[in-house]
Design a protein around this motif. Structure first.
Motif, PDB file in Angstrom:
ATOM      1  N   GLU A 190      -0.623  13.447   0.600  1.00 57.84           N
ATOM      2  CA  GLU A 190      -0.874  12.000   0.525  1.00 57.84           C
ATOM      3  C   GLU A 190       0.195  11.234   1.281  1.00 57.84           C
ATOM      4  N   ARG A 191       1.453  11.666   1.144  1.00 59.42           N
ATOM      5  CA  ARG A 191       2.546  11.015   1.851  1.00 59.42           C
ATOM      6  C   ARG A 191       2.370  11.176   3.360  1.00 59.42           C
ATOM      7  N   ALA A 192       1.953  12.360   3.781  1.00 55.16           N
ATOM      8  CA  ALA A 192       1.724  12.605   5.207  1.00 55.16           C
ATOM      9  C   ALA A 192       0.640  11.678   5.746  1.00 55.16           C
ATOM     10  N   GLU A 193      -0.391  11.466   4.948  1.00 53.28           N
ATOM     11  CA  GLU A 193      -1.511  10.626   5.389  1.00 53.28           C
ATOM     12  C   GLU A 193      -1.089   9.177   5.586  1.00 53.28           C
ATOM     13  N   TYR A 194      -0.286   8.633   4.659  1.00 55.24           N
ATOM     14  CA  TYR A 194       0.082   7.236   4.877  1.00 55.24           C
ATOM     15  C   TYR A 194       1.171   7.091   5.933  1.00 55.24           C
ATOM     16  N   ILE A 195       1.908   8.161   6.218  1.00 56.44           N
ATOM     17  CA  ILE A 195       2.846   8.114   7.342  1.00 56.44           C
ATOM     18  C   ILE A 195       2.068   8.032   8.656  1.00 56.44           C
ATOM     19  N   ILE A 196       1.018   8.859   8.761  1.00 52.52           N
ATOM     20  CA  ILE A 196       0.151   8.810   9.950  1.00 52.52           C
ATOM     21  C   ILE A 196      -0.481   7.425  10.087  1.00 52.52           C
ATOM     22  N   GLU A 197      -0.977   6.899   8.965  1.00 52.02           N
ATOM     23  CA  GLU A 197      -1.628   5.584   8.969  1.00 52.02           C
ATOM     24  C   GLU A 197      -0.638   4.493   9.367  1.00 52.02           C
ATOM     25  N   ASP A 198       0.572   4.581   8.852  1.00 55.66           N
ATOM     26  CA  ASP A 198       1.581   3.556   9.104  1.00 55.66           C
ATOM     27  C   ASP A 198       2.057   3.564  10.556  1.00 55.66           C
ATOM     28  N   SER A 199       1.952   4.708  11.217  1.00 54.06           N
ATOM     29  CA  SER A 199       2.465   4.814  12.585  1.00 54.06           C
ATOM     30  C   SER A 199       1.356   4.742  13.642  1.00 54.06           C
TER      31      SER A 199
END
Length: 265
Positions: A231-240
């Motif tokens: 989940e953390r990886a997904e919002y990092i991708i989304e944020d960048s």
């Protein structure tokens, strides 16, 4: 009726006037709590570092130190972070871990560097830990879990071995609450982009952490207390996403390879 209205209006005006005045008062300075906390943090940082060094082997290879310093310096300079605040220590330990101590001490295990497929993965973790330092998450965590009075007592050498051991365990684990972890992740992406370091490998690293079959993660500690790595990886991708930055490598391919060789010896 008119008098009641005037009295009510007067009470409201007095309330908001008092509230406004109180918000302008620097209570932290008046009570000297902030200054006391800063001194406690400085003493705790040195105390925990020396305690940690008694049981772990610090890496003194100048090449290793310079390579990691190049990454940290790039991150700090491009994000207007005072480099003197971040004090890096590398330890020869198989665990895949990095964590911060009070007063800006950043501890990185050789196992983390060796488990990183590229320098961008390592840079992401470093940015995450620097974010914890810059956002003052360490003292928030310690005050919540241990208590300020106990921390002050420890900083003066009055802490018992049990409480010292428990506090070090709290610091070396990733037991920040969900909100603080997300804050650090998002701030880390900001740091990476400003430093022209691709944040996607950091997300990939989190995906890798959640893969129990990955041999490189055999000794993983970093984020082990957080099962939501995907989940953390997904919002990092989304944020960048939608970022037009042209990314660059801090270290040359040769230097990155030599760093791993130096740590494997």
């Amino acid at each position: 009726m008119k008098n009641i209205f005037i009295q009510g209006l007067t009470i409201v005006v007095l309330f908001f006037s008092t509230w406004f005045v109180l918000t302008k008062v620097d209570w932290m300075t008046i009570l000297k709590i902030e200054n006391r906390t800063n001194k406690t943090e400085e003493k705790l940082g040195e105390f925990f570092l020396e305690t940690f060094k008694q049981s772990e082997q610090e890496n003194t290879n100048p090449f290793v130190a310079n390579a990691i310093d190049s990454i940290v310096s790039k991150i700090c300079s491009e994000n207007e972070i005072d480099k003197k605040i971040i004090k890096v220590h590398i330890f020869d330990k198989d665990e895949v871990n990095a964590f911060a101590l009070p007063n800006g001490h950043l501890l990185i295990y050789s196992g983390l560097i060796l488990a990183s497929d590229n320098q961008e993965e390592l840079s992401g973790v470093i940015c995450h830990e620097i974010a914890h330092i810059q956002l003052n998450h360490l003292m928030k965590k310690l005050i919540k879990e241990v208590g300020l009075s106990v921390l002050i007592s420890m900083s003066t050498g009055n802490g018992g071995p049990e409480i010292i051991g428990e506090t070090l365990r709290l610091l070396s684990s990733s037991a920040f609450d969900r909100t603080l972890e997300q804050e650090a992740d998002i701030k880390a992406v900001e740091y990476l982009i400003n430093a022209k370091i691709n944040p996607e490998p950091f997300a990939n690293f989190l995906y890798k952490l959640s893969d129990n079959e990955n041999e490189a993660m055999k000794y993983v500690s970093w984020t082990s207390t957080h099962p939501d790595s995907k989940e953390r990886a997904e919002y990092i991708i989304e944020d960048s996403k939608n970022n037009a930055t042209v990314y660059e490598s801090v270290l040359s391919i040769n230097t990155w390879g030599q760093l791993k060789v130096a740590l494997e010896e």
